[in-house]
Design an enzyme around this catalytic site. Sequence first.
Site, PDB file in Angstrom:
ATOM      1  N   ASP A  83       0.853  -1.194   0.000  1.00  0.00           N
ATOM      2  CA  ASP A  83       0.000   0.000   0.000  1.00  0.00           C
ATOM      3  C   ASP A  83       0.886   1.240   0.000  1.00  0.00           C
ATOM      4  O   ASP A  83       1.636   1.461   0.946  1.00  0.00           O
ATOM      5  CB  ASP A  83      -0.897  -0.042   1.250  1.00  0.00           C
ATOM      6  CG  ASP A  83      -1.693   1.236   1.432  1.00  0.00           C
ATOM      7  OD1 ASP A  83      -1.865   1.983   0.443  1.00  0.00           O
ATOM      8  OD2 ASP A  83      -2.141   1.487   2.572  1.00  0.00           O
ATOM      9  N   ASN A 103      -0.244   4.538  -0.350  1.00  0.00           N
ATOM     10  CA  ASN A 103      -0.826   5.818   0.083  1.00  0.00           C
ATOM     11  C   ASN A 103      -1.561   5.740   1.417  1.00  0.00           C
ATOM     12  O   ASN A 103      -2.342   6.619   1.761  1.00  0.00           O
ATOM     13  CB  ASN A 103      -1.757   6.369  -1.007  1.00  0.00           C
ATOM     14  CG  ASN A 103      -2.918   5.426  -1.272  1.00  0.00           C
ATOM     15  OD1 ASN A 103      -2.949   4.308  -0.743  1.00  0.00           O
ATOM     16  ND2 ASN A 103      -3.874   5.871  -2.055  1.00  0.00           N
ATOM     17  N   ASP A 129      -1.715  -1.264  -3.938  1.00  0.00           N
ATOM     18  CA  ASP A 129      -2.019  -0.492  -5.144  1.00  0.00           C
ATOM     19  C   ASP A 129      -0.862  -0.575  -6.157  1.00  0.00           C
ATOM     20  O   ASP A 129       0.194  -1.144  -5.861  1.00  0.00           O
ATOM     21  CB  ASP A 129      -2.322   0.968  -4.776  1.00  0.00           C
ATOM     22  CG  ASP A 129      -1.316   1.523  -3.765  1.00  0.00           C
ATOM     23  OD1 ASP A 129      -0.108   1.346  -4.015  1.00  0.00           O
ATOM     24  OD2 ASP A 129      -1.730   2.091  -2.739  1.00  0.00           O
ATOM     25  N   ASP A 169      -9.000 -16.595 -16.426  1.00  0.00           N
ATOM     26  CA  ASP A 169      -9.821 -17.083 -15.321  1.00  0.00           C
ATOM     27  C   ASP A 169     -10.881 -18.078 -15.811  1.00  0.00           C
ATOM     28  O   ASP A 169     -11.607 -17.784 -16.763  1.00  0.00           O
ATOM     29  CB  ASP A 169     -10.492 -15.852 -14.694  1.00  0.00           C
ATOM     30  CG  ASP A 169     -11.141 -16.156 -13.366  1.00  0.00           C
ATOM     31  OD1 ASP A 169     -10.416 -16.525 -12.438  1.00  0.00           O
ATOM     32  OD2 ASP A 169     -12.370 -16.012 -13.267  1.00  0.00           O
ATOM     33  N   GLU A 192      -6.883 -21.145 -16.739  1.00  0.00           N
ATOM     34  CA  GLU A 192      -7.223 -21.877 -15.516  1.00  0.00           C
ATOM     35  C   GLU A 192      -8.125 -23.031 -15.930  1.00  0.00           C
ATOM     36  O   GLU A 192      -9.278 -22.817 -16.299  1.00  0.00           O
ATOM     37  CB  GLU A 192      -7.922 -20.938 -14.527  1.00  0.00           C
ATOM     38  CG  GLU A 192      -8.070 -21.568 -13.159  1.00  0.00           C
ATOM     39  CD  GLU A 192      -8.994 -20.782 -12.226  1.00  0.00           C
ATOM     40  OE1 GLU A 192      -8.901 -20.995 -11.019  1.00  0.00           O
ATOM     41  OE2 GLU A 192      -9.819 -19.982 -12.707  1.00  0.00           O
TER      42      GLU A 192
END
Length: 583
Positions: free
Chosen positions: A53, A55, A61, A231, A285
Site C-alpha cells: 500500500d 498511500n 495499489d 480465469d 485456468e
Amino acid sequence: MLKRRTMLGGAVAGAGMLMIGRSHAASGVRPAGRQPWWKEAVIYEIYPRSFRDSNGDGIGDLPGILEKLPYIRDLGVDTIWLAPIFQSPNRDNGYDISDYRAIMPEFGTMDDFDRLMAKASSLGLRIILDLVVNHTSDQHPWFQKSRAAKDSPYRDYYIWRDTPQGHPPNNWPSVWGGSAWASDPATGSSYLHLFSPQQPDLNWDNPAVREEVFSIMKFWLDKGVAGFRMDVITMISKIPSFRDMTPEELKAPEYVYAAGPHLHAYLREMNDRVLSHYDVMTVGEAYGMRARDIPLFTDSARRELDMVFAFDIVHVDRQGWRKIDWPLSKLKQVYAAAGKPRSPDSWNTVFLDNHDQPRAVSRFGNDSPPFREASAKAIATMLLTQCGTPFIYQGEELGMTNLPFSGVEDFDDVQVPIQWEARVKRQGVDPDAFLESLKDMGRDNARSPMQWDATRNAGFTTANRPWFRVNPNYTEINAQACMQDPNSVYHYFQALLALRRKYPALIHGTYQDLDPDHHAVFLYARELGRSRLLILMNMSDRGFTYESSSLTRASLLISNMQHRGATQGVTWLEPWEARIYRA
Ligand code: GLC
Ligand code: CA
C-alpha cells in the site's frame, strides 16, 4: 535479453515500452527454431490488494507494486502476473469486473499502470494480466442493460431463462454452493451465475460478446502486456440443453461446466483473431479439466492456449470440501504423468501456491518453527525443478504460512458465506469439521498482506488497519529479515532460479522418477543431451539413511542444509533436506 512481443505489421505501441527483439511477419509468430520465451520464464503472481500500500489507505495499489519491482527482479523471476486490477465492486476482489478498460480506483490510475509497465520493462520484467471473461460483475453496464428489459440489445450478453414461479431452470449448482441461478425482479427471469450471484455468466454463444472480449484483449496487448492468465476459461461454453445434472455429476459440477461443446472453437477463434498477432503467452485456468485432456488446449498445433493450470497437485489433499491425508506416491504419480511428453508440443505449468490456495509450506511442508524454513526450501526445490513453467505466489519466497483463524467470521472471502449456507445450513455438514477444513484450505490463507518487515502491519501499510488481517508471525517472517539472512528461504529461491538459468535440463529435460514408491524421499532426474541432474528431497519430519545407486559419483550443486561432503550412494538425509546433483 528479453524478446518483447511484436504486433502485426511490426508497429509497437505501449507506454515507454522497451522494444527488444525483432518484428516478425504477418503471422505474428516467433522465429522458427527458437523456443518461446514463456517456456523459460518464471512467473511471480501478485495479488495487488495485499502486496504493498503506497498511500496509507490500507489497500495495496499499483504504485506500491512499482516500488517493489526491484525486489521482484532481484529474486530472479522475469514475468509478473497481476491478479485483476480493473474497476470492480470487489465482491470477489476484482474477479467481478465492471469496466475492463479502467483501473480500479483503489489501485490507482491508468497513468500509474503505464508507469508500472515502463518501469517493469526497464528492469527486464514482463507483465501479464488476468482476463476474467467467463462472467462480469452485476455492476457492469452490459449486465445493467441486460437485466433492464427482455428486448434490450444486451439481453443476450448473458444467459436468461424464464421459469414458472421463479423456480431455477435446472438443478445446476454454483461452483461454491447454492443454485447457479438467480431470479431477477426487473423482468422476473433468472440468470446463470456459476460463481456468486454478483458474477453473472457471459453468453459466449453470442458473437457480439466474443467481439467485445477480443477488443478488450487487444486494448491491453497494445499497451504492451505480455499475455493473459485466463480465469476459469474452461467454463465459457455452456451445454446448450441446460439439462439437469445427475447425482454423480453434482458431486463435481465443474466437470460438466468445462464440457461445453464450443470451448475449443472459441479458443481457436480467440487465438486466430487476437493472440496469433502478438508474441505473448496465455495460461488458462483449467478448472474442471481432466489431466488427459490438457493437450487439447496446449498442443501448439491446435493453436489455442500455451499453457494451463491443472488442479491435480492442489487437489491431492482434497475430497470435495474435506481435507484428506495423502501419500507422497500420489503426488509423485501426478508429476510423473505430467512429465511424460503427452503430445509433440504441449507445455505444463507448475504451481503450489496462488491466491486461491492455502500456503504451500503449511500444506505440502511443515510450518512449525523447527521445520518451516527447511520444508519451504524443499518444496521450492520441487516447484522449480518439475516439468513446466513455474509460478511463484507473493510471499512464497519468504515461506509465508497460513493464517490463524478462530471462527467463520474471521474470513473475508466471498466464497465462505456461500459455502457455509450450502454445506452447513442446508446439507447439514458438521460446522466444526467444516470450519477446520476452511482453516486449512481457505483461500484467505493466501490473501493476508505481504510481510515486508517487522514494523507495524508488516510494513504493508501505514494505515491503522489494513483491509485484511496481517499474519501475526510477520515479526519473524518478513522480507527484510530474509534479505539479511544469507540462509533464508528468499536466498534459496534466488539460488535455485539462478541454477535453472544455468542448466537447461531443468527446463527442457526429460523427467524420470527414480524411486516412485518411497514414502518420504522424492528423487528424480531431469536430462537433456549429456546433462543429467538429480533432484533429491526428504519430504518428511524425520531424518534417515538413504541409499540409491543413482547418487554414486554425483556432485552436489545446491542443498538447503550445511552439507557434509559427497555421497557414495549412501547418505544421511535430515528432515526436509533437499539437494540437486549433477550426475
Ligand atoms: C478463479 C479465480 C478465483 C475467482 C473465480 C471466479 O477461480 O482464481 O479467485 O474467485 O475464478 O472468478
Ligand atoms: Ca493504497
